[in-house]
Design an enzyme around this catalytic site. Structure first.
Site, short mmCIF file in Angstrom:
data_model
loop_
_atom_site.label_atom_id
_atom_site.label_comp_id
_atom_site.label_asym_id
_atom_site.label_seq_id
_atom_site.Cartn_x
_atom_site.Cartn_y
_atom_site.Cartn_z
N LYS A 14 -2.44 4.70 11.43
CA LYS A 14 -1.47 5.83 11.39
C LYS A 14 -1.96 7.16 11.76
O LYS A 14 -3.43 7.21 11.52
CB LYS A 14 -0.43 5.53 10.41
CG LYS A 14 0.23 4.52 10.12
CD LYS A 14 1.06 4.27 8.89
CE LYS A 14 2.05 3.26 8.65
NZ LYS A 14 2.99 3.13 7.74
N ARG A 125 -3.10 -8.13 5.68
CA ARG A 125 -2.13 -7.56 4.52
C ARG A 125 -2.99 -7.40 3.15
O ARG A 125 -3.04 -6.34 2.50
CB ARG A 125 -0.91 -8.43 4.21
CG ARG A 125 0.06 -8.22 5.55
CD ARG A 125 0.79 -6.85 5.68
NE ARG A 125 1.80 -6.40 4.49
CZ ARG A 125 2.35 -5.26 4.69
NH1 ARG A 125 2.57 -4.91 5.63
NH2 ARG A 125 3.00 -4.94 3.72
N THR A 131 2.25 -1.32 -0.08
CA THR A 131 2.99 -0.15 1.05
C THR A 131 2.62 1.32 -0.17
O THR A 131 2.29 2.12 0.54
CB THR A 131 4.46 -0.31 0.92
OG1 THR A 131 4.55 -1.51 1.66
CG2 THR A 131 5.10 0.67 1.54
N ARG A 142 -5.63 1.06 1.53
CA ARG A 142 -4.58 2.05 0.89
C ARG A 142 -5.03 2.26 -0.47
O ARG A 142 -4.96 3.54 -0.86
CB ARG A 142 -3.20 1.30 1.07
CG ARG A 142 -2.30 1.47 2.35
CD ARG A 142 -1.31 0.32 2.54
NE ARG A 142 -0.66 0.46 3.55
CZ ARG A 142 0.42 -0.31 4.02
NH1 ARG A 142 0.81 -1.03 3.21
NH2 ARG A 142 1.11 0.13 5.10
N ASN A 162 0.41 6.31 4.23
CA ASN A 162 -0.62 5.25 3.55
C ASN A 162 -1.54 4.66 4.64
O ASN A 162 -1.80 3.45 4.76
CB ASN A 162 0.49 4.03 3.21
CG ASN A 162 1.55 3.59 3.97
OD1 ASN A 162 1.34 3.96 5.09
ND2 ASN A 162 2.40 2.68 3.50
N HIS A 165 -0.55 0.54 9.36
CA HIS A 165 0.32 -0.35 9.19
C HIS A 165 -0.22 -1.92 9.90
O HIS A 165 -1.25 -1.88 10.42
CB HIS A 165 1.27 -0.29 10.76
CG HIS A 165 2.26 -1.07 10.91
ND1 HIS A 165 3.54 -1.37 10.25
CD2 HIS A 165 2.09 -2.16 12.15
CE1 HIS A 165 3.98 -2.56 11.00
NE2 HIS A 165 3.06 -2.93 11.97
P1 GDP Z 1 4.63 -1.70 5.01
O1 GDP Z 1 4.95 -3.07 5.69
O2 GDP Z 1 3.72 -2.18 3.92
O3 GDP Z 1 3.95 -0.57 5.86
O4 GDP Z 1 6.02 -1.36 4.24
P2 GDP Z 1 7.40 -1.16 4.90
O5 GDP Z 1 7.71 -2.17 6.25
O6 GDP Z 1 8.13 -1.79 3.78
O7 GDP Z 1 7.95 0.25 5.43
C1 GDP Z 1 7.35 0.81 6.46
C2 GDP Z 1 6.56 2.29 5.91
O8 GDP Z 1 7.55 3.09 5.59
C3 GDP Z 1 5.78 2.50 5.04
O9 GDP Z 1 4.28 1.94 5.22
C4 GDP Z 1 5.63 3.64 4.45
O10 GDP Z 1 4.92 4.36 5.28
C5 GDP Z 1 7.27 4.08 4.63
N1 GDP Z 1 7.79 3.85 3.31
C6 GDP Z 1 8.19 2.52 3.12
N2 GDP Z 1 8.85 2.85 1.69
C7 GDP Z 1 9.03 3.94 1.57
C8 GDP Z 1 9.57 4.74 0.44
O11 GDP Z 1 10.46 4.24 -0.37
N3 GDP Z 1 9.53 6.17 0.77
C9 GDP Z 1 9.33 6.69 1.56
N4 GDP Z 1 9.09 8.19 1.76
N5 GDP Z 1 8.44 6.05 2.67
C10 GDP Z 1 8.33 4.69 2.48
MG MG Z 2 6.18 -3.40 7.12
#
Ligand code: GDP
Ligand code: MG
Length: 198
Positions: A14, A125, A131, A142, A162, A165
């Site tokens: 990212k 992962r 996350t 992370r 973070n 992706h």
């Molecule tokens: P990932 O698969 O671990 O990247 O997580 P997700 O697919 O659930 O979310 C996509 C992205 O959204 C994450 O990598 C974070 O950058 C962002 N994100 C996820 N959850 C939150 C949250 O609760 N608050 C905020 N501000 N950003 C979030």
């Molecule tokens: Mg995701």
């Protein structure tokens, strides 16, 4: 049927990962584990592309909001507080988080990769970590390079920074490979250690 060694996943470094000079570190961690990089490119996507990269269905949006609610519960924060979301509805929260995500993922160049190997989706992962970097295990990307979490990111109305992706399932990986890569951009070669490691 595909051989287990050929499972594929997508990694995107990212904008914060690129700007912090973590590209080499991330590539190195992937390669050292024995995963094979079969496509790699720096790119700057449009908002529409990021909107189509992430799922749009209500279930995914609700899950995104639920991650915030879980994080808030752990730290005793009330999502209904006016300084926060003013609601406890995970779908409403998820919609806001998703829109911040589009801003974040278009804020600078990123690096996209296709990686293959045994259980590539789950392996990557694990290397990436959970996350919320503040809760990610030490030794993960992370966990080693960030302390950000939802309580701080939401207060500032931005996405959690973070670094990276990674596809969460083989289905998500398939969508992302087809979406970001043309077939001729994905390469086939043998790594020197393949005969020894597997
Ligand atoms: P990932 O698969 O671990 O990247 O997580 P997700 O697919 O659930 O979310 C996509 C992205 O959204 C994450 O990598 C974070 O950058 C962002 N994100 C996820 N959850 C939150 C949250 O609760 N608050 C905020 N501000 N950003 C979030
Ligand atoms: Mg995701």
């Amino acid at each position: 049927m595909m051989h287990p060694k050929e499972e594929k996943t997508v990694i995107i470094i990212k904008p914060d990962g690129v700007k912090r000079g973590l590209v080499g570190e991330i590539v190195s961690r992937i390669e050292k584990r024995g995963l094979k990089i079969i496509a790699l490119e720096m790119f700057q996507p449009s908002k529409k592309q990021i909107d189509d990269h992430y799922p749009k269905d209500e279930k995914w949006i609700k899950r995104l909001g639920s991650k915030t609610l879980k994080n808030y519960e752990e730290y005793g924060i009330d999502s209904k507080d006016k300084k926060e979301f003013g609601t406890a509805d995970p779908t409403e929260i998820g919609k806001a988080v998703r829109s911040w995500l589009l801003d974040y993922m278009t804020s600078g160049p990123m690096v996209k990769m296709v990686v293959s190997g045994i259980h590539a989706v789950n392996m990557v992962r694990k290397i990436v970590g959970s996350t919320m970097p503040g809760q990610a295990e030490m030794g993960t990307i992370r966990g080693d390079f960030s302390v950000d979490d939802a309580t701080a990111a939401n207060r500032d109305k931005r996405s959690i920074h973070n670094i990276i992706h990674a596809s969460e399932s083989p289905e998500e990986a398939e969508h992302e490979i087809n979406f970001w890569f043309a077939p001729e951009e994905i390469h086939d070669y043998k790594r020197a250690e393949e005969d020894i490691m597997f």
